[in-house]
Structure formats: C-alpha cells, structure tokens
Enzyme design. Sequence first.
Site, short mmCIF file in Angstrom:
data_model
loop_
_atom_site.label_atom_id
_atom_site.label_comp_id
_atom_site.label_asym_id
_atom_site.label_seq_id
_atom_site.Cartn_x
_atom_site.Cartn_y
_atom_site.Cartn_z
CG ASN A 230 40.72 38.80 39.77
OD1 ASN A 230 40.75 40.01 39.62
ND2 ASN A 230 39.77 38.05 39.23
CB CYS B 7 40.14 40.50 31.17
SG CYS B 7 39.44 41.80 30.12
CG HIS C 277 41.39 44.25 40.59
ND1 HIS C 277 40.13 43.87 41.00
CD2 HIS C 277 41.68 43.45 39.53
CE1 HIS C 277 39.69 42.90 40.22
NE2 HIS C 277 40.62 42.63 39.32
CG HIS D 85 43.80 40.19 36.63
ND1 HIS D 85 42.86 39.57 35.85
CD2 HIS D 85 43.13 41.13 37.34
CE1 HIS D 85 41.68 40.11 36.07
NE2 HIS D 85 41.82 41.06 36.97
NE ARG E 207 32.38 42.07 38.72
CZ ARG E 207 33.34 42.43 37.88
NH1 ARG E 207 33.29 42.04 36.60
NH2 ARG E 207 34.38 43.13 38.28
CG ASP E 208 36.88 40.22 38.12
OD1 ASP E 208 36.72 39.86 36.95
OD2 ASP E 208 37.83 40.93 38.48
#
Length: 320
Positions: free
Chosen positions: A261, A252, A219, A221, A25-26
């Site tokens: 990430n 992002c 989480h 990055h 997803r991300d």
Amino acid sequence: MDAKSYPSATEGEDRRVRIREVGPRDGFQNEPETIPTSDKVRLINALGRAGVERIEVASFVRPDVIPQLSDGVEVLHRIELPPTVARMVLVPNRKGLENALRERAYFDEAALFVSASQTHNKRNVNRTVEETMADVRGMGPRIVAEGVRLCAVIATSFGCPFEGEVPMGRVLDLAEQFAEAGAVEIGFGDTTGMCNPAYAGRFFATAIERLPGVEITAHFHNTRGQGLANAYAALEAGCRSFESSFGELGGCPVPKGSTGNIATEDLVSMFHEMGIDTGLDLGGLIDAAREAQETLGRRLTSHSIVAGPVIWSPGERAGA
C-alpha cells in the site's frame, strides 16, 4: 464499544482528510515470517500515539488460511489505544462474523469485502462474486443491528491482474449493493496497483455523485509507483477518506509480486505539505515505521523513513 458516528467525506472543512491505517492487517498478513504478538501490539500502540484514529486491527479469517493473523483476538485484547480510536476488523464470511461478534466489545467497525473481478474473487476466497454478495445481503443487516459501523471493501476496483480492465459500472453496482446492505463507508481498492491518476479522478468524481451520503474511501497500492499521484487525483475529485499502511507494508497475496500500500507517512507528508490537515503526527508515524523496519529486520520502502519530514514550513507552497 459503541459504533462511532462520522460525517460524510464531503462534510466539514474541505482541507481536512481522514486516514485509516491498515498496516496491522493488510500489511502484516503479507509478511513471510511470523511476527510475535507482542511486537504487533507494540507497533499498533505506537500508531495510536502518533494520533491515528482509525486502525484496521485484525481479520477473522481461518488460521490455516492466513496464519500470520491467527492471533487477531489476542491482539484486540492486548492493544492499548485511546477511546477515540476506531478499531476495524475484516470479516470474510458468515463463520468469521460469528467469531467476530463474540469479541464485539473490542472493535467499532467491521468490513465486508468482495473483488470486482470474478477470477480474483475465486482465487482469493474461492467463491463467485454473486455468492459473496448473497452473503453480504445477510451479514450486513446483522452487523448494523449489533451497533457496529459497517464498511465495505471492493478489491480490484481499478483493474485485475487476471482479467485486465474492470468496468467502472460493475464496481459501482457492487458499491450500491453494499450500501443497500447497510454500509456507510465503501473503500475502493487498487489491489495490484493498476490505477492511474486520470482514471482515479474520473472514478472518484463519479462514485461520490452516485453514492450520496456514503463515505467514499480510496485505497491505493504503489506497485507501479503511482500511488501518491492517484491519491492526489482522488483528493482533487472530492475524496476525503483514504487508507494506507505505515512503512508501505502490504500487497496482495494473489497474485505474487504485488507490492505494498502507499505508506501512511508518505501520504501524510504530502498532505501536510499541501496544507491539508490529517490530525496525525508525522514524526510519530515515521518513528513507528522505523520501528516496524527494525522489528521485521528488513528495509521498508517508505520514502519518509529515509528522508524524514520536511523541515521547512510549506507556507505559500501549500494548496490543493
């Protein structure tokens, strides 16, 4: 699927961590070229074979907003994962929740999200933080009533590219509101890689103390190369739940230039060398990341893709 029951981040063996893979997803949502559904399914299945037990699979955003994720329902239907794998979906708003609940049989967890920064939240979802949290108070109990495990994500928890410093108190106030709405896990996102290890340690020690009984998830990055160092600092502070993305995919979309990430295989490699159990097959993760690299047709930035796993047993070198 029924909602799964998990221990809190501080229960059980201290040398065990839990990792959620967010690449499908991300990670995928930031790819400029459309990834065929069959390739997404193949890569997610490869992650399942590597022992990943928590995967963020899809997002119920409008297709015109993030076209890359417009096939989320088809992906949910077609993936073949062991029954032990918890499948998470991201829910942006009430409309997204209605769409998600029509597919209730295909996922176990749902994540609601907000940015701690007003500017980032407005640019990301075109709403104020207060408007988003008003929806959370309505959606949270509905998700819990459906037997879905409710998770929360707070973006820009460690700094905002538009506003700069984000006060810890503001972030933790939002976390408490999520917990009141029924969230049993809260992830704190370093959305554009602005955290540092010293602050990560202080932040997670405070969050764990302030949110007893809630699974606290880190989480990070790797925008400025501090992702793994921040993960280590969070671990030392007592955090036992992490999110990462195979191949270091992601970033992002707001603003431009925010890289991915931390790589799942790099995070697992570090933990394994320290004697920390993840339950994951590092070789299988590296294979999945290399397969993603081939599928996307570009070089990914994970170190483990190049270096491979450590070939000696850590032995006395292990130890957190």
